[in-house]
Scaffold this active site. Structure first.
Site, PDB file in Angstrom:
ATOM      1  N   CYS A 116       0.817  -1.229   0.000  1.00  0.00           N
ATOM      2  CA  CYS A 116       0.000   0.000   0.000  1.00  0.00           C
ATOM      3  C   CYS A 116       0.844   1.271   0.000  1.00  0.00           C
ATOM      4  O   CYS A 116       0.326   2.352  -0.292  1.00  0.00           O
ATOM      5  CB  CYS A 116      -0.947   0.007   1.194  1.00  0.00           C
ATOM      6  SG  CYS A 116      -2.089  -1.374   1.200  1.00  0.00           S
ATOM      7  N   HIS A 244      -3.486   7.486   2.668  1.00  0.00           N
ATOM      8  CA  HIS A 244      -3.836   6.145   2.203  1.00  0.00           C
ATOM      9  C   HIS A 244      -5.246   5.824   2.711  1.00  0.00           C
ATOM     10  O   HIS A 244      -5.586   6.149   3.850  1.00  0.00           O
ATOM     11  CB  HIS A 244      -2.823   5.130   2.731  1.00  0.00           C
ATOM     12  CG  HIS A 244      -3.197   3.717   2.405  1.00  0.00           C
ATOM     13  ND1 HIS A 244      -3.615   3.328   1.151  1.00  0.00           N
ATOM     14  CD2 HIS A 244      -3.226   2.596   3.174  1.00  0.00           C
ATOM     15  CE1 HIS A 244      -3.891   2.049   1.165  1.00  0.00           C
ATOM     16  NE2 HIS A 244      -3.660   1.572   2.376  1.00  0.00           N
ATOM     17  N   ASN A 274     -10.154  -0.011   0.081  1.00  0.00           N
ATOM     18  CA  ASN A 274      -8.691   0.114   0.071  1.00  0.00           C
ATOM     19  C   ASN A 274      -8.154  -0.412  -1.262  1.00  0.00           C
ATOM     20  O   ASN A 274      -8.204  -1.615  -1.525  1.00  0.00           O
ATOM     21  CB  ASN A 274      -8.134  -0.696   1.247  1.00  0.00           C
ATOM     22  CG  ASN A 274      -6.621  -0.613   1.360  1.00  0.00           C
ATOM     23  OD1 ASN A 274      -5.938  -0.135   0.458  1.00  0.00           O
ATOM     24  ND2 ASN A 274      -6.090  -1.091   2.474  1.00  0.00           N
TER      25      ASN A 274
HETATM   26  O1  UT7 Z   1      -3.722  -0.995   3.632  1.00  0.00           O
HETATM   27  C1  UT7 Z   1      -2.789  -1.489   4.555  1.00  0.00           C
HETATM   28  C2  UT7 Z   1      -3.063  -0.971   5.866  1.00  0.00           C
HETATM   29  N1  UT7 Z   1      -4.241  -1.640   6.402  1.00  0.00           N
HETATM   30  C3  UT7 Z   1      -4.854  -1.087   7.425  1.00  0.00           C
HETATM   31  O2  UT7 Z   1      -4.485  -0.027   7.863  1.00  0.00           O
HETATM   32  C4  UT7 Z   1      -5.994  -1.864   8.037  1.00  0.00           C
HETATM   33  C5  UT7 Z   1      -5.897  -1.717   9.529  1.00  0.00           C
HETATM   34  N2  UT7 Z   1      -6.937  -2.407  10.265  1.00  0.00           N
HETATM   35  C6  UT7 Z   1      -8.228  -2.069  10.221  1.00  0.00           C
HETATM   36  O3  UT7 Z   1      -8.635  -1.226   9.451  1.00  0.00           O
HETATM   37  C7  UT7 Z   1      -9.170  -2.691  11.224  1.00  0.00           C
HETATM   38  O4  UT7 Z   1      -8.407  -3.391  12.179  1.00  0.00           O
HETATM   39  C8  UT7 Z   1     -10.205  -3.650  10.585  1.00  0.00           C
HETATM   40  C9  UT7 Z   1     -11.231  -2.864   9.799  1.00  0.00           C
HETATM   41  C10 UT7 Z   1      -9.494  -4.649   9.704  1.00  0.00           C
HETATM   42  C11 UT7 Z   1     -10.950  -4.428  11.681  1.00  0.00           C
HETATM   43  O5  UT7 Z   1     -11.549  -3.537  12.614  1.00  0.00           O
HETATM   44  P1  UT7 Z   1     -11.333  -3.768  14.174  1.00  0.00           P
HETATM   45  O6  UT7 Z   1     -12.160  -2.781  14.869  1.00  0.00           O
HETATM   46  O7  UT7 Z   1      -9.851  -3.752  14.443  1.00  0.00           O
HETATM   47  O8  UT7 Z   1     -11.962  -5.196  14.406  1.00  0.00           O
HETATM   48  P2  UT7 Z   1     -11.257  -6.524  14.908  1.00  0.00           P
HETATM   49  O9  UT7 Z   1     -10.312  -7.078  13.915  1.00  0.00           O
HETATM   50  O10 UT7 Z   1     -10.752  -6.278  16.302  1.00  0.00           O
HETATM   51  O11 UT7 Z   1     -12.508  -7.489  14.990  1.00  0.00           O
HETATM   52  C12 UT7 Z   1     -13.594  -7.250  15.880  1.00  0.00           C
HETATM   53  C13 UT7 Z   1     -14.600  -8.370  15.716  1.00  0.00           C
HETATM   54  C14 UT7 Z   1     -13.974  -9.747  15.779  1.00  0.00           C
HETATM   55  O12 UT7 Z   1     -14.819 -10.578  16.504  1.00  0.00           O
HETATM   56  P3  UT7 Z   1     -14.501 -10.941  18.050  1.00  0.00           P
HETATM   57  O13 UT7 Z   1     -13.155 -11.583  18.029  1.00  0.00           O
HETATM   58  O14 UT7 Z   1     -14.517  -9.601  18.763  1.00  0.00           O
HETATM   59  O15 UT7 Z   1     -15.624 -11.843  18.404  1.00  0.00           O
HETATM   60  C15 UT7 Z   1     -13.936 -10.183  14.331  1.00  0.00           C
HETATM   61  O16 UT7 Z   1     -13.999 -11.592  14.199  1.00  0.00           O
HETATM   62  O17 UT7 Z   1     -15.235  -8.281  14.452  1.00  0.00           O
HETATM   63  C16 UT7 Z   1     -15.181  -9.543  13.783  1.00  0.00           C
HETATM   64  N3  UT7 Z   1     -15.126  -9.315  12.346  1.00  0.00           N
HETATM   65  C17 UT7 Z   1     -16.230  -9.102  11.606  1.00  0.00           C
HETATM   66  N4  UT7 Z   1     -17.529  -9.078  11.934  1.00  0.00           N
HETATM   67  C18 UT7 Z   1     -18.410  -8.836  10.951  1.00  0.00           C
HETATM   68  C19 UT7 Z   1     -14.046  -9.224  11.546  1.00  0.00           C
HETATM   69  N5  UT7 Z   1     -14.417  -8.960  10.289  1.00  0.00           N
HETATM   70  C20 UT7 Z   1     -15.774  -8.875  10.300  1.00  0.00           C
HETATM   71  C21 UT7 Z   1     -16.733  -8.630   9.314  1.00  0.00           C
HETATM   72  N6  UT7 Z   1     -18.035  -8.602   9.686  1.00  0.00           N
HETATM   73  N7  UT7 Z   1     -16.414  -8.376   8.028  1.00  0.00           N
END
Ligand code: UT7
Length: 317
Positions: A116, A244, A274
């Site tokens: 990215c 980004h 993204n």
């Molecule tokens: O381009 C390169 C750079 N990339 C980035 O900068 C991305 C950085 N990361 C992010 O943008 C965020 O971390 C995400 C959008 C990927 C995820 O958001 P988050 O608030 O960090 O959520 P999380 O990964 O902590 O997940 C929270 C919950 C989890 O469930 P539990 O473990 O709390 O029960 C996941 O399993 O959300 C669940 N989850 C989903 N639920 C519904 C993960 N993906 C999904 C989904 N729909 N698509």
């Protein structure tokens, strides 16, 4: 008078197919919701490439638009530098395919792999080459087809990405008005390679989202300060942040850090998702096209991605 790399034109290209969160969930049987995707990432929809749309075809179209806006003919281009993590083939480079599609026959072309952050890396390389006289007019392109490397069963990643391309034409000019790229700042730390990577050469992409998020907020804040300090500029000198486009929460945090009102931060993640190396040039092209970014504005670009790699560029548009 020193040579400066000046952006003479910008262009973007998005695939025709637009897929909303609900459509994506239904199409792949994902246990997700429009509300979750919007709240956690800010994404409402994305463009996905159809059968005839490739990294080279989209990159060439974005470049064509950038050249048209610059009023520069393909014959004047002597460098094509393409940032992509999703080339159409291992070789020749995507840059060479784009050369052919545009009718560029002079100079050189190659691809840059920095996920990215690729466009910032490509811009830094092009700037160094233009200022040292190795080229006079460069196309710098970010083009990605992430839909080809996603695991469509992994709801934690497949809802976050989209396809597209963005391009700028950079020209070496002797200028007294301060226009041009002021500085670029590149970083990589391979110790974090495993938190965002593509398995083998064909995928799928794997990401530990929460970990990447923490690094993004810290590292982008640091590199933005580094860029301003290198130019002896305060945060309030920045007219536009073109970040980004990975997550609206990261983008808003960066805007707040710079003390910029939301309307001075260019956002496309809601409609593009993204698009990796294409996200910064696509956002830049949109804000230039609609008249927000104007000649003379101070513009800060930043990105972070797999590697980890991260970087920033400060320019007077
Ligand atoms: O381009 C390169 C750079 N990339 C980035 O900068 C991305 C950085 N990361 C992010 O943008 C965020 O971390 C995400 C959008 C990927 C995820 O958001 P988050 O608030 O960090 O959520 P999380 O990964 O902590 O997940 C929270 C919950 C989890 O469930 P539990 O473990 O709390 O029960 C996941 O399993 O959300 C669940 N989850 C989903 N639920 C519904 C993960 N993906 C999904 C989904 N729909 N698509």
């Amino acid at each position: 008078m020193p040579l400066r790399s000046v952006i003479a034109g910008c262009g973007g290209c998005l695939p025709a197919q637009v897929v909303t969160n609900e459509e994506l969930a239904a199409r792949h049987g994902l246990d997700t919701s429009d509300a979750w995707i919007r709240e956690r990432s800010g994404i409402t929809r994305r463009h996905l490439a159809g059968p005839g749309e490739t990294a080279a075809s989209m990159g060439a179209e974005a470049a064509r638009r950038a050249l048209a806006r610059a009023g520069i003919a393909p014959e004047e281009v002597d460098a094509v530098i393409v940032a992509t993590a999703t080339p159409d083939s291992a070789f020749p480079a995507t840059a060479v395919h784009i050369q052919r599609l545009l009718g560029v026959t002079r100079g050189f072309g190659f691809d840059v792999s920095a996920a990215c952050t690729g466009f910032i890396y490509a811009l830094a390389i092009a700037d160094a080459m233009l200022r040292t006289g190795q080229a006079r007019c460069a196309l710098v392109i970010g083009t990605e087809v992430y839909s080809r490397i996603l695991d469509w069963k992994d709801r934690g990643t497949c809802v976050l990405f989209g396809d597209g391309a963005g391009a700028v034409v950079l020209r070496a000019e002797e200028r007294e008005d301060g226009r041009g790229i002021l500085s670029t700042h590149l970083h990589a730390d391979g110790r974090h390679a495993d938190i965002l990577h593509v398995e083998g050469t064909t995928g799928p992409l794997r990401m530990a989202g929460r970990e990447v998020f923490k690094h993004a907020v810290m590292k982008l804040a640091a590199v933005v300060d580094e860029a301003l300090a290198a130019n002896g500029l305060a945060r309030d000198a920045v007219d536009w942040l073109v970040p980004h486009q990975a997550n609206i929460r990261i983008i808003e945090a960066m805007g707040r850090k710079l003390g910029l009102p939301p309307e001075r931060v260019v956002v496309t993640v809601d409609r593009h998702a993204n698009t990796s190396a294409a996200s910064v040039p696509l956002a830049l092209a949109e804000a230039v096209e609609d008249g927000r970014i104007r000649q003379g504005d101070l513009v800060l670009l930043e990105a972070i991605g797999g590697g980890l790699t991260w970087g920033a560029a400060l320019l007077r548009f």
